[in-house]
Write a protein that holds these residues in place. Structure first.
Motif, short mmCIF file in Angstrom:
data_model
loop_
_atom_site.label_atom_id
_atom_site.label_comp_id
_atom_site.label_asym_id
_atom_site.label_seq_id
_atom_site.Cartn_x
_atom_site.Cartn_y
_atom_site.Cartn_z
N ASP A 266 0.83 -1.20 0.00
CA ASP A 266 0.00 0.00 0.00
C ASP A 266 0.87 1.26 0.00
OD1 ASP A 266 -2.58 -1.27 0.10
OD2 ASP A 266 -2.09 -1.84 2.17
N ALA A 267 0.34 2.34 -0.55
CA ALA A 267 1.08 3.60 -0.62
C ALA A 267 0.11 4.76 -0.74
CB ALA A 267 2.03 3.59 -1.82
N ALA A 268 0.58 5.94 -0.42
CA ALA A 268 -0.25 7.14 -0.57
C ALA A 268 -0.47 7.47 -2.04
CB ALA A 268 0.41 8.31 0.15
N ALA A 269 0.46 7.08 -2.88
CA ALA A 269 0.34 7.28 -4.32
C ALA A 269 1.25 6.28 -5.01
CB ALA A 269 0.73 8.71 -4.69
N VAL A 270 0.92 5.96 -6.24
CA VAL A 270 1.73 5.02 -7.03
C VAL A 270 2.20 5.73 -8.29
CG1 VAL A 270 1.70 2.90 -8.40
CG2 VAL A 270 0.58 2.96 -6.16
N ALA B 175 11.11 14.51 -15.74
CA ALA B 175 9.79 13.89 -15.64
C ALA B 175 9.53 13.39 -14.22
CB ALA B 175 9.67 12.73 -16.64
N GLY B 176 10.54 12.76 -13.62
CA GLY B 176 10.38 12.27 -12.25
C GLY B 176 10.16 13.39 -11.26
N ARG B 177 10.91 14.47 -11.43
CA ARG B 177 10.74 15.60 -10.51
C ARG B 177 9.35 16.22 -10.64
NH1 ARG B 177 14.83 19.73 -8.46
NH2 ARG B 177 13.52 21.34 -7.54
N ASN B 178 8.90 16.44 -11.88
CA ASN B 178 7.58 17.03 -12.09
C ASN B 178 6.47 16.14 -11.54
OD1 ASN B 178 8.74 19.21 -13.36
ND2 ASN B 178 8.30 18.52 -15.44
N ALA B 179 6.60 14.82 -11.75
CA ALA B 179 5.60 13.90 -11.23
C ALA B 179 5.58 13.91 -9.71
CB ALA B 179 5.87 12.49 -11.75
N ALA B 180 6.77 13.90 -9.09
CA ALA B 180 6.86 13.90 -7.63
C ALA B 180 6.25 15.16 -7.04
CB ALA B 180 8.31 13.76 -7.20
N GLU B 181 6.52 16.31 -7.64
CA GLU B 181 5.98 17.55 -7.13
C GLU B 181 4.46 17.57 -7.25
OE1 GLU B 181 8.05 20.56 -9.30
OE2 GLU B 181 9.80 20.54 -7.94
N ALA B 182 3.92 17.04 -8.34
CA ALA B 182 2.47 16.99 -8.52
C ALA B 182 1.82 16.06 -7.49
CB ALA B 182 2.13 16.53 -9.94
N VAL B 183 2.45 14.91 -7.25
CA VAL B 183 1.92 13.95 -6.28
C VAL B 183 1.96 14.53 -4.87
CG1 VAL B 183 2.38 11.73 -5.15
CG2 VAL B 183 2.38 11.90 -7.65
N LEU B 184 3.05 15.18 -4.52
CA LEU B 184 3.17 15.77 -3.18
C LEU B 184 2.12 16.86 -2.95
CD1 LEU B 184 7.06 16.01 -2.83
CD2 LEU B 184 5.52 14.53 -1.54
N GLU C 241 -0.82 16.95 -4.28
CA GLU C 241 -2.11 16.29 -4.09
C GLU C 241 -2.21 15.67 -2.69
OE1 GLU C 241 -2.55 13.51 -7.22
OE2 GLU C 241 -2.69 15.03 -8.79
N ILE C 242 -1.10 15.09 -2.21
CA ILE C 242 -1.11 14.48 -0.88
C ILE C 242 -1.33 15.54 0.19
CG2 ILE C 242 0.32 13.29 0.82
CD1 ILE C 242 1.57 11.73 -1.46
N VAL C 243 -0.65 16.68 0.05
CA VAL C 243 -0.82 17.77 1.01
C VAL C 243 -2.25 18.30 0.97
CG1 VAL C 243 -0.13 20.14 1.56
CG2 VAL C 243 1.61 18.43 0.99
N ALA C 244 -2.83 18.39 -0.23
CA ALA C 244 -4.19 18.90 -0.38
C ALA C 244 -5.20 17.96 0.27
CB ALA C 244 -4.52 19.10 -1.85
N ASP C 245 -4.94 16.65 0.20
CA ASP C 245 -5.85 15.67 0.81
C ASP C 245 -5.78 15.76 2.33
OD1 ASP C 245 -6.66 14.86 -1.65
OD2 ASP C 245 -5.35 13.09 -1.73
#
Length: 309
Positions: A134-138, A294-303, A305-309
């Motif tokens: 399980d994870a907060a995001a995949v 690409a990895g940096r942009n994806a990580a920043e977008a995921v973070l 969303e996690i903070v917003a949740d």
């Protein structure tokens, strides 16, 4: 500037080609948008066919792995700017030092190696042995074909392949300057040659040197014999004493990139309908730079969303 002057004095570069190359450099350093393909940019530059064939095409073919330079013009302009304004180098501990540096900032035990993922979902993955993680995001950060299998996204239209042929040389290297020697003749299979151990001494034991020759495409097992024949005309019969180490074939070295406009504005990641985030150079630009961005942009977008949740 001194390199350009030496090229003029040696006859390597004619005055017209020097001026046109300088004009192209100035234009691409100041203009970040271009249309068409890399080949279109070179043909419109007025640079002679001789210089295009002996330098520009073999150099950028080695960077893009596209034999016809059918890559977007704005991507070509980006590459041109990077090499014109920066320096190329090799990490002392090899390219593996890059992911090791990234992993060093993670908690111990958080990285699993040699573990196959069977399916990916928005908040968990299923491993090949049936284990659920399980994870907060995949985030699926693989090459394009594997991402298509795991997350159901469209795969890239294809991949560019390359093969590196490695030789060990006793004693002095075949050439001492830190140079990349290009095949400007168009004959033979070898695209370019370098001596990595001249740049980074850690790449070979004392008293020996590592020679690397690059071939476009997924070459056959006996490619080293054909490469040795090519290099014999470059360096003479001394090549026959070089010890062949291995052929490193990379069939999916880079994803194929179309010539559509706007290639440099792609964020490098996308979210599937199932909520999985997919990122990689197949969604950005085909390169280590594209993969890391690409990895940096994806990580920043995921973070976010996690903070917003």
């Amino acid at each position: 500037p001194w390199t350009a002057i030496k090229s003029l004095l040696s006859g390597t570069l004619g005055v017209k080609d020097a001026l046109r190359s300088y004009a192209l450099r100035r234009r691409l350093l100041s203009q970040h948008s271009a249309t068409g393909s890399a080949r279109d940019v070179l043909e419109a530059s007025g640079i002679s066919e001789e210089l295009q064939a002996s330098f520009f095409r073999p150099f950028f073919q080695g960077v893009t792995l596209a034999p016809d330079l059918a890559v977007p013009a704005d991507y070509f302009a980006f590459l041109f700017r990077m090499f014109a304004s920066g320096e190329a180098t090799l990490p002392r501990d090899g390219m593996g030092a890059v992911p090791r540096q990234l992993a060093a900032g993670l908690e111990p035990g958080s990285v699993r190696l040699n573990t196959t993922v069977r399916t990916a979902h928005s908040r968990h993955v299923i491993l090949a042995d049936g284990t659920r993680v399980d994870a907060a995001a995949v985030v699926v950060a693989t090459e394009g074909a594997a991402a298509a299998d795991l997350a159901g996204v469209s795969p890239p239209p294809g991949h560019r392949a390359t093969t590196c042929v490695y030789f060990a040389v006793d004693g002095a290297p075949p050439f001492a300057p830190r140079l990349l020697l290009l095949n400007g003749t168009g004959s033979g299979e070898t695209l370019h040659v370098c001596v990595p151990s001249v740049i980074q001494a850690a790449y070979a034991p004392a008293g020996r040197h590592l020679v690397s020759a690059t071939v476009l495409g997924d070459a056959r097992e006996d490619v080293h014999e054909r490469v040795r024949a090519d290099l014999r005309s470059w360096f003479g019969e001394a090549v026959d004493s070089w010890q062949h180490l291995r052929n490193a074939a990379v069939p999916r070295a880079l994803p194929v990139m179309g010539t559509e406009e706007g290639s440099m504005s792609r964020p490098g990641f996308e979210r599937t309908q199932a909520g999985v985030v997919v990122c990689g150079d197949h969604l950005a630009t085909p390169s280590i730079q594209g993969a890391m961005l690409a990895g940096r942009n994806a990580a920043e977008a995921v973070l976010q969303e996690i903070v917003a949740d």
